[in-house]
Design an enzyme around this catalytic site. Structure first.
Site, PDB file in Angstrom:
ATOM      1  N   GLY A  42       3.046 -10.384  -3.947  1.00 49.70           N
ATOM      2  CA  GLY A  42       4.213 -10.087  -3.119  1.00 49.70           C
ATOM      3  C   GLY A  42       4.401  -8.529  -2.805  1.00 49.70           C
ATOM      4  N   GLY A  43       5.643  -8.176  -2.741  1.00 46.26           N
ATOM      5  CA  GLY A  43       6.051  -6.877  -2.604  1.00 46.26           C
ATOM      6  C   GLY A  43       5.043  -5.728  -3.255  1.00 46.26           C
ATOM      7  N   GLY A  63     -23.777   6.364  21.218  1.00 48.20           N
ATOM      8  CA  GLY A  63     -22.575   6.464  20.990  1.00 48.20           C
ATOM      9  C   GLY A  63     -21.931   7.060  19.758  1.00 48.20           C
ATOM     10  CB  ALA A  64     -23.458   6.671  16.461  1.00 58.50           C
TER      11      ALA A  64
END
Ligand code: HXC
Length: 510
Positions: free
Chosen positions: A169-170, A404-405
């Protein structure tokens, strides 16, 4: 007077005993240390000053009025790591399973605010069952208060979380908003909902370890930045990490005296890159041979291993290192490696830590799995992170820098300050074989001609000199001299001033 002192000592002893001897023994039997024992290992000897030791919860539900333990399940305060101030909170599993009440939350928020105010890192040690079930909404409110402080402090002070027991949970959301999460193998788990709920909702049967153990989060999900064998090792390694970090975004990272020569040459690096471009080599060897005393604190070492991230020093000054790893998936950029490196670059930029990038990247990973998973947006995160970073950026291309790398990996075009290449660098749109198969498709049935074209393409592009002739590469350097060149470059960048245009905040492709 004597009585009052005795009363104080009695109350302190009561608070220090947490949930009592039986539960402390149960904690030890599981191989875990107590909240206070952990703090003692984390901080310099006798440096811990505790806050709110006598705070108690305010609940009257389910008989809770008769069960009050001073401190209420969390030990908070401040101390020092190698003489530098840090704030700390440590969940005490022996008190209501470390669960969070309103009062418990207020204690944590107090140290969070104090750490942000004075500009000191905050370290949370988690071993807790989430919201105090007997308190209901007050507990939920408490978590939200903690989350808010996590967000406000993000990029202001380093926030480190160590998961040292079952956390649900939290107690997983707050760590998720901090800079680094570390886990302890075999005794710690993180999940939003535990195995029982999973079974009820999805019919899936899993153990806690399979659902959220250290192997899962440090190796598969990437939620944790590392895992250690036991509590002692975890505390020792967090101390090591803190040594690389500035106390806040208002400070420079801590410079230490270096016992490693600045111009140390490493002749073995001249032969690190194999002559066959498809043969892998270990990029870690390069990192260890370049940085001070081979001291490298790796982040996310077991996840997305095709990229390496971590902290080191050059002539005593901390740096963040990002490096493609040709040994894993040929060092390709995919979803996980892009996310891993992007987050690391942003951390370095937020905290004034210069970035050294070693490049050997064949491009982005092709395929439906990657495209369906959103590679475009995830890859863009790394591009975005490098482009917006204003800290000193030094890049060394060792071999491939394709497509692109090439642009993404801290290229000149993204405001790289020093962009070096080894003589073995190949900076091109793609590898020679792939290139000729596209531009000379007509020759596909003529292997001899194709080979000739490939050799021609290689001779023309598989080198660093075309990029150097455009000024995209500042110099072609000898591998053996890499340490000297990058260290001198770093020193020359001490006075770097670069600001991005004013904005409320950017809109990184999340
Ligand atoms: C109150 C709790 C508690 C809780 C544990 N305890 N969790 N008390 N509230 N949430 C108490 C137990 O009653 C027990 O008390 C002691 O802590 C140790 O717990 P055990 O169950 O005996 O230990 P263990 O078998 O090791 O199991 C640990 C555990 C389990 C996995 C954490 O206790 C558990 O599942 N707890 C509930 C987890 C949970 O669902 N929490 C709420 C999540 S929702 P005694 O007196 O016997 O020592 C949440 C909402 C916030 O957090 C979300 C915000 C976004």
């Amino acid at each position: 007077m004597h009585d009052i002192l005795q009363e104080l000592e009695r109350r302190r002893a009561h608070a220090r005993s947490g949930g009592g001897e039986r539960r402390i023994q149960a904690q030890h039997a599981k191989g875990k240390l107590t909240a206070r024992e952990r703090i003692a290992l984390l901080l310099d000897e006798n440096s811990f000053e505790e806050f709110d030791m006598f705070v108690e919860h305010r609940s009257h539900e389910f008989g809770m009025e008769d069960q009050r333990v001073p401190g209420d399940g969390v030990v908070t305060g401040w101390g020092a790591i190698n003489g530098r101030v840090v704030y700390v909170f440590s969940k005490d599993f022996t008190v209501f399973g470390g669960s969070l009440s309103g009062a418990h939350a207020e204690k944590i928020v107090k140290v969070q605010r104090q750490a942000a105010k004075v500009g000191a890192p905050i370290i949370g040690l988690f071993d807790a069952g989430g919201a105090r079930i007997q308190e209901g909404v007050e507990s939920l409110a408490g978590y939200a208060d903690i989350f808010l402080e996590n967000v406000l402090s993000s990029g202001v002070i380093p926030q480190i979380s160590v998961i040292m027991g079952p956390c649900a949970g939290g107690d997983v959301y707050s760590p998720a908003m901090t800079d680094f999460i570390f886990m302890v193998r075999d005794t710690s788990y993180m999940f939003v909902t535990g195995p029982d709920v999973v079974k009820t909702v999805t019919n899936e049967i899993v153990t806690a370890e399979e659902l959220g153990g250290a192997r899962v989060h440090a190796g598969k999900s990437g939620v944790a930045e590392g895992a250690f064998d036991n509590d002692l090792e975890a505390m020792t390694q967090v101390r090591r990490l803190v040594d690389f970090l500035p106390l806040s975004n208002r400070q420079k990272p801590p410079v230490r005296e270096s016992y490693d020569e600045l111009d140390r040459e490493e002749p073995s690096l001249d032969t690190l890159v194999p002559s066959n471009p498809n043969k892998p080599y270990d990029m870690k060897e390069l990192i260890l041979k370049v940085v001070d005393e081979a001291d490298f604190f790796e982040i996310s070492s077991d996840w997305a291993k095709n990229i390496i991230t971590g902290f080191a020093r050059l002539d005593g000054e901390p740096i963040g290192v990002v490096a493609n790893q040709p040994q894993v998936l040929a060092g390709v950029l995919d979803i996980d490696s892009s996310r891993k490196a992007a987050r690391f670059v942003r951390f370095c930029d937020a905290f004034n830590i210069p970035i050294l990038t070693f490049v050997d990247v064949p491009g982005f990973m092709p395929g439906t799995k990657q495209e369906y998973g959103g590679l475009i947006k995830h890859g863009a995160k790394l591009l975005f992170a490098y482009a917006e970073a204003t800290v000193p950026k030094i890049t060394v291309i060792t071999r491939k820098a394709y497509g692109g790398a090439y642009d993404v990996m801290s290229s000149k075009h993204l405001r790289g300050d020093f962009n070096y290449a080894w003589p073995t660098a190949e900076i091109a749109v793609m590898g020679a074989k792939g290139a000729v198969e596209i531009i000379f498709r007509a020759d596909m049935n003529d292997p001899a001609k194709l080979a000739e074209r490939e050799a021609e393409y290689k001779a023309r592009f598989a080198n660093p000199f075309v990029a150097a002739s455009r000024g995209y590469i500042d110099d072609v350097i000898l591998p053996r001299e890499t340490r000297r060149r990058v260290t001198r470059a770093l020193k020359s960048l001490k006075g770097k001033v670069l600001e991005n245009p004013w904005k409320k905040h950017d809109n990184i492709p999340l």
